[in-house]
Design a protein around this motif. Structure first.
Motif, short mmCIF file in Angstrom:
data_model
loop_
_atom_site.label_atom_id
_atom_site.label_comp_id
_atom_site.label_asym_id
_atom_site.label_seq_id
_atom_site.Cartn_x
_atom_site.Cartn_y
_atom_site.Cartn_z
N ASP A 193 0.82 -1.21 0.00
CA ASP A 193 0.00 0.00 0.00
C ASP A 193 0.86 1.26 0.00
O ASP A 193 0.45 2.30 0.51
N GLU A 194 2.05 1.16 -0.59
CA GLU A 194 2.98 2.28 -0.55
C GLU A 194 3.77 2.36 -1.85
O GLU A 194 4.19 1.34 -2.40
N CYS A 195 3.97 3.57 -2.34
CA CYS A 195 4.81 3.76 -3.53
C CYS A 195 5.30 5.20 -3.57
O CYS A 195 4.82 6.07 -2.85
N GLU A 196 6.30 5.43 -4.41
CA GLU A 196 6.79 6.78 -4.69
C GLU A 196 6.78 6.97 -6.19
O GLU A 196 7.24 6.12 -6.95
N LEU A 197 6.25 8.11 -6.62
CA LEU A 197 6.19 8.44 -8.03
C LEU A 197 6.97 9.72 -8.29
O LEU A 197 6.92 10.65 -7.48
N LYS A 198 7.68 9.76 -9.41
CA LYS A 198 8.46 10.94 -9.77
C LYS A 198 8.14 11.38 -11.19
O LYS A 198 7.96 10.54 -12.09
N ASP A 199 8.11 12.68 -11.37
CA ASP A 199 8.03 13.24 -12.71
C ASP A 199 9.43 13.20 -13.30
O ASP A 199 10.37 13.76 -12.71
N PRO A 200 9.64 12.54 -14.45
CA PRO A 200 11.00 12.38 -14.99
C PRO A 200 11.62 13.67 -15.54
O PRO A 200 12.82 13.68 -15.85
N SER A 201 10.85 14.75 -15.65
CA SER A 201 11.41 15.99 -16.15
C SER A 201 12.42 16.57 -15.15
O SER A 201 12.42 16.19 -13.98
N GLU A 202 13.25 17.48 -15.62
CA GLU A 202 14.36 17.97 -14.81
C GLU A 202 13.92 18.56 -13.48
O GLU A 202 14.54 18.33 -12.45
N ASP A 203 12.85 19.31 -13.48
CA ASP A 203 12.35 19.92 -12.25
C ASP A 203 11.08 19.25 -11.77
O ASP A 203 10.23 19.87 -11.12
N GLY A 204 10.94 17.98 -12.09
CA GLY A 204 9.72 17.25 -11.77
C GLY A 204 9.52 17.03 -10.28
O GLY A 204 10.48 16.97 -9.51
N GLY A 205 8.26 16.89 -9.91
CA GLY A 205 7.92 16.69 -8.50
C GLY A 205 7.92 15.22 -8.11
O GLY A 205 8.13 14.32 -8.92
N VAL A 206 7.69 15.01 -6.82
CA VAL A 206 7.65 13.66 -6.24
C VAL A 206 6.35 13.51 -5.46
O VAL A 206 5.95 14.42 -4.73
N VAL A 207 5.71 12.37 -5.62
CA VAL A 207 4.49 12.05 -4.87
C VAL A 207 4.74 10.78 -4.09
O VAL A 207 5.12 9.75 -4.67
N ARG A 208 4.55 10.85 -2.79
CA ARG A 208 4.72 9.66 -1.93
C ARG A 208 3.36 9.23 -1.43
O ARG A 208 2.65 10.03 -0.81
N CYS A 209 3.03 7.99 -1.69
CA CYS A 209 1.71 7.47 -1.33
C CYS A 209 1.87 6.36 -0.29
O CYS A 209 2.73 5.50 -0.41
N LYS A 210 1.03 6.40 0.73
CA LYS A 210 1.09 5.40 1.79
C LYS A 210 -0.33 5.10 2.27
O LYS A 210 -1.14 6.01 2.43
N GLY A 211 -0.59 3.82 2.50
CA GLY A 211 -1.91 3.43 2.98
C GLY A 211 -2.97 3.52 1.91
O GLY A 211 -4.15 3.72 2.22
N LEU A 212 -2.58 3.37 0.63
CA LEU A 212 -3.52 3.49 -0.47
C LEU A 212 -3.58 2.21 -1.28
O LEU A 212 -2.62 1.43 -1.32
N ASP A 213 -4.70 2.01 -1.96
CA ASP A 213 -4.80 0.97 -2.97
C ASP A 213 -4.03 1.46 -4.19
O ASP A 213 -4.38 2.48 -4.80
N LEU A 214 -2.95 0.75 -4.54
CA LEU A 214 -2.08 1.24 -5.61
C LEU A 214 -2.70 1.09 -7.00
O LEU A 214 -2.11 1.55 -7.99
#
Length: 308
Positions: free
Chosen positions: A193-214
């Protein structure tokens, strides 16, 4: 003896070493405490701690070792205040300005004076060599900590032909494919129920998900926007759970109830025997998990390996 993390190194050519030979090699770099004027020191210690004297604990062809690092703690603000106090005293006494270079010299003097009275921070890092499986596994939360241990072992042995496993495709590609369902999830793998997502662009953001249905729409929307999965919580064969990152670093290892029940069934009160049983169960489980993960992630590139 359960590892909390696992950083995997692949032997690049056939490598075998007996427990006796490894013990002899490590003994030359056994840990000795810091001297009065030393800021840090490291060396090999018994993996069993107070329950053993040998630097190598072996079971079923797996060799467990432990590296201890001692660092003297000198708080920066305390040093800075002492330096300023000494510099101010010189300025008042001699009627001149203390320049930067002289302050650096004063700082070195202050540190030398403080070192014999400084507190020490100690850390032990564990690893085991599995020559028959072709791996070395380090219990380290970061690649740097794992590399430091590998470098120390290479220095002690004179040679250590290891590197992180090379994969046919990037883990990020596989992780992302599992979540957007473009790649089939192996039967042995269950999403956590946990993952990290990143925008691959140079100044891309990061989203951290926890306790979610992936597989939820919230995650799918990020993937549709072009974000990639860099960390993923998984359970393997209903028996081991962990978070896997893009460098194939295995973190927050938790061994399931089946293994714990097996350990509880070992009818021993002796601490060493209990330690040995836990180490044997752990290495047996990881000997299945590591090659299984490599296969699930698209297979290992073995082109640079020297096979027997």
């Amino acid at each position: 003896m359960w590892f909390r993390n696992a950083r995997v190194f692949r032997f690049t050519k056939p490598f075998d070493i007996s427990a006796e030979e490894l013990e002899e090699k490590l003994s030359g770099d056994a840990f000795k405490p810091c001297g009065p004027q030393e800021t840090a020191r490291q060396g090999w210690v018994p993996p069993l701690g107070k329950h053993g004297e040998l630097l190598v604990h072996s079971a079923n062809g797996y060799h467990l070792i432990a590296l201890r690092k001692e660092e003297k703690i000198l708080p920066g603000p305390v040093i800075k205040d002492a330096v300023e106090e000494k510099a101010e005293a010189i300025e008042i006494e001699q009627g001149r300005k203390v320049r930067r270079k002289e302050k650096e010299e004063i700082k070195e003097q202050v540190m030398l004076e403080m070192l014999p009275h400084a507190f020490s921070k100690n850390r032990r890092s564990f690893a085991y060599l599995a020559p028959k499986d072709g791996f070395m596994v380090v219990d380290a939360g970061s690649s740097k900590q794992a590399e430091d241990l590998a470098s120390s072992l290479r220095k002690s042995l004179g040679s250590l032909p290891v590197r992180p496993p090379a994969l046919e495709q990037a883990p990020i590609f596989t992780f992302t494919g599992w979540l957007n369902e473009s790649i089939d999830l192996p039967a042995s793998v269950v999403l956590g129920d946990e993952c990290e997502l990143k925008d691959p662009s140079e100044d891309g953001g990061v989203v951290r998900c926890k306790g979610l249905d992936l597989k939820a729409d919230e995650i799918r929307n990020h993937l549709n926007a072009g974000m990639e999965v860099t960390k993923l919580a998984l359970t393997w064969d209903d028996n081991v759970s962990f978070v896997l990152d893009e460098e194939m670093g295995i973190r927050r290892l938790k061994f399931g109830e089946t293994l714990q029940d097996q350990l509880d069934d070992v009818d021993v009160d002796d601490a060493v025997a209990k330690f040995d049983a836990a180490f044997s169960l752990m290495t047996l489980e990881l000997s299945k998990l590591i090659p299984g993960l490599l296969e699930a992630l698209g297979g290992e590139d073995r082109s640079a390996l020297i096979e027997e």
